[in-house]
Design an enzyme around this catalytic site. Structure first.
Site, short mmCIF file in Angstrom:
data_model
loop_
_atom_site.label_atom_id
_atom_site.label_comp_id
_atom_site.label_asym_id
_atom_site.label_seq_id
_atom_site.Cartn_x
_atom_site.Cartn_y
_atom_site.Cartn_z
N PRO A 27 0.83 -1.21 0.00
CA PRO A 27 0.00 0.00 0.00
C PRO A 27 0.87 1.26 0.00
CG PRO A 27 -0.66 -1.51 1.75
CD PRO A 27 0.63 -2.03 1.19
N CYS A 29 0.25 5.51 -0.04
CA CYS A 29 -0.56 6.74 -0.08
C CYS A 29 -0.15 7.60 -1.26
CB CYS A 29 -0.30 7.59 1.16
SG CYS A 29 -1.10 6.99 2.61
N TYR A 190 -1.24 3.90 13.67
CA TYR A 190 -2.58 4.44 13.42
C TYR A 190 -3.53 3.90 14.50
CZ TYR A 190 -0.40 6.15 9.20
OH TYR A 190 0.44 6.82 8.34
N ARG A 238 -2.23 -5.95 8.29
CA ARG A 238 -0.86 -5.42 8.42
C ARG A 238 -0.60 -5.04 9.87
NH1 ARG A 238 2.81 -1.41 4.66
NH2 ARG A 238 3.20 -3.44 3.72
N GLY A 334 7.33 -1.86 -2.18
CA GLY A 334 6.83 -0.50 -2.14
C GLY A 334 7.63 0.35 -3.12
N ARG A 335 8.69 0.98 -2.61
CA ARG A 335 9.45 1.92 -3.44
C ARG A 335 10.07 1.26 -4.67
NH1 ARG A 335 12.57 3.61 1.79
NH2 ARG A 335 12.15 1.38 2.02
#
Ligand SMILES: Cc1cc2nc3c(=O)[nH]c(=O)nc-3n(C[C@H](O)[C@H](O)[C@H](O)COP(=O)(O)O)c2cc1C
Length: 394
Positions: A27, A29, A190, A238, A334-335
C-alpha cells in the site's frame, strides 16, 4: 506451472482466490483522491502495476471514516459514492489478470498530516477544523503522537463502537467495488496500533492495561469484518511487528496477536514495523536489505500463519531466497515498484521464468519479443564497428 519454476512465480491459493504469483504491491498513499474518491491518478498508478504483472495490488491506506484520513486527499470508502470510481480501477486490474485488495485504515491520533513532499508535518487544529469533511484526531488516550501533534480525543465506548462499524461498512463497500482482498491496517501507529501499544494506550477500562485488553479492538474489528467479508475472499492484516518504542509492542506480542487474528479468520499477516510515534524513535529498526523479513519469519513459524514480507526487498534473487528459506509466502514491494513498475516481468526474466516475454501484456510482449534479436544484433554490430575504429586508429 511446473514445480521447478521459481517460487516467486508459483500461484498461491487463499480461500477461493488464486494469486498468479507471489509479488504484491505494498500500500502506498498517493494524496491524489477527490474527497475520498479515486481519480485518474489511481487508475494509472494502480493500473500500471497490473500491466507490470504483480499477483496482487494493494491500494493505499483507504479511510473508513473521514476523521481517520492520514492526509487531505486519501482514498476513502466511508460513503457509497466512493464505490464506483474504485470499481473502475478494480475492473481494469482484473482484466490484466492481477488481483486487487483495499487497505482499510483509520489514522487515529496520526490523522491530519501534509504529504511528504510538503514536509509531512501535522496539520494544525484550525486547518483540520476548516476541512469540508469532519476530521479529528482520535485515540485510546489523550496522548499526542509527538511534538507538534495535538492530543487526540480519547474514544469512549460509543466512539469505539462506531469505529468498528466504520470498518464493517467500508468492508461491505469494498465487496461491492469488487475487491478480492481486504487488508486491515493495524500498523504504523494508526488507530488500532495505538490501542495495541502500552505507550499510546493508558486506558483504565477493559480496552487498556493487559495485552489481552489492548488487543480487543483489533480482534473485534477482525471478527466483525470477517463476518461480512465473503467467505471465499481472503482477509489480510498489516501489523507493526514491533512498534519502535522502548517497552512498547514487541515481536512476542505480535506472535500472540497473529495467532488470535488467524482464529478470527485472518488469512495473511503483512509484517511491517514502527510508526507509533512521530518522535525520534527510541528503537529504530535498522533499514538494511530485507530488514523486516525476520519479523515475517518468526510470525510465520510461531503463529503458523501465512505471511507477507516487506521492506527493502529489491531484487529477484533476494525475493526468491526469502521464499525458499520459508521466511514468507508473499513478497511485497513499495518503493522498488515505484522505481520499476514492471519489476515482476523483469524478475521473471532474471529467474528464467519468462524467456519469451510471454508474461507481458500481449500488446507489449509481441513487440518486445521481436525487438530482442534485432537489438542483440544491432548491439553486436555497434560493438564490432567500435572495435574496428579503435584498431584503425592505433
Ligand atoms: C509513497 C509511500 C506511501 C506509503 N503509504 C502506505 C500506506 O498507505 N499504508 C501502509 O501500510 N504503508 C504505506 N507505505 C509503506 C509501504 O507499504 C512499505 O511497507 C514500505 O515502503 C517498505 O517497503 P519498501 O522498502 O519496498 O518501500 C508507504 C510507502 C511509500 C513509499
Amino acid at each position: 506451472m511446473s514445480d521447478s519454476s521459481p517460487l516467486l512465480f508459483q500461484p498461491l491459493k487463499l480461500r477461493d482466490l488464486t494469486l498468479a504469483n507471489r509479488v504484491v504491491i505494498s500500500p502506498m498513499c498517493q494524496h491524489a483522491a477527490d474527497r475520498g474518491h479515486a481519480t485518474p491518478w489511481h487508475m494509472v498508478h494502480l493500473g500500471k502495476f497490473a500491466l507490470g504483472g504483480a499477483g496482487l495490488i494493494l491500494t493505499e491506506s483507504t479511510a473508513v471514516d473521514p476523521r481517520g484520513r492520514i492526509g487531505t486527499a486519501d482514498l476513502g470508502l466511508w460513503k457509497d459514492s466512493q464505490i464506483a470510481p474504485l470499481k473502475a480501477v478494480v475492473d481494469f486490474v482484473h482484466a490484466q489478470g492481477s488481483a486487487i485488495g483495499v487497505q482499510l485504515a483509520h489514522a487515529g491520533r496520526k490523522a491530519g498530516s501534509e504529504p511528504l513532499w510538503e514536509g509531512g508535518a501535522a496539520l494544525s487544529a484550525e486547518r483540520m477544523a476548516a476541512d469540508e469533511e469532519p476530521w479529528e484526531r482520535l485515540g485510546p488516550s489523550a496522548l499526542a503522537a509527538g511534538p507538534g501533534w495535538s492530543a487526540p480525543r480519547a474514544l469512549d465506548a460509543n466512539g469505539v463502537a462506531s469505529v468498528v462499524k466504520h470498518f464493517v461498512d467500508a468492508t461491505v463497500r469494498a465487496d461491492k467495488a469488487g475487491f478480492d482482498v481486504v487488508e486491515l491496517h493495524f500498523g504504523h501507529g494508526y488507530l488500532v496500533a495505538s490501542f495495541l501499544s502500552p505507550n499510546a494506550n493508558h486506558r483504565g477500562d477493559a480496552l487498556g492495561g493487559s495485552r489481552e485488553n489492548r488487543m480487543w479492538l483489533a480482534l473485534e474489528i477482525a471478527q466483525r469484518v470477517r463476518a461480512v467479508w465473503p467467505a471465499g475472499k481472503p482477509l489480510f492484516c498489516r501489523l507493526s511487528a514491533v512498534d519502535g518504542t522502548l517497552d512498547g509492542w514487541n515481536l512476542d506480542d505480535s506472535v500472540v496477536l497473529a495467532r488470535e487474528l488467524k482464529r478470527c479468520g485472518v488469512d495473511v499477516i503483512d509484517c511491517s514495523s514502527g510508526g507509533l510515534t512521530e518522535e525520534t524513535r527510541a528503537l529504530p529498526v535498522p533499514r538494511g536489505l530485507g530488514f523486516q523479513v525476520p519479523f515475517s519469519e518468526r510470525i510465520r513459524r510461531d503463529a503458523q500463519v501465512v505471511t507477507q514480507a516487506v521492506g527493502m526487498i529489491v531484487d529477484a534473487q533476494q525475493a526468491e531466497a526469502v521464499l525458499a528459506a520459508g521466511e514468507a509466502d508473499l513478497i511485497a514491494l513499495g518503493r522498488e515498484a515505484l522505481f520499476d513498475p514492471y519489476w515482476p516481468h523483469h524478475a521473471a526474466a532474471t529467474l528464467g521464468a519468462d524467456p519469451g516475454y510471454q508474461r507481458w501484456p500481449v500488446r507489449h510482449g509481441v513487440w518486445l519479443a521481436k525487438r530482442a534479436p534485432g537489438l542483440a544484433r544491432a548491439r553486436a554490430e555497434a560493438a564490432a564497428a567500435s572495435d574496428n575504429q579503435e584498431t584503425s586508429t592505433q
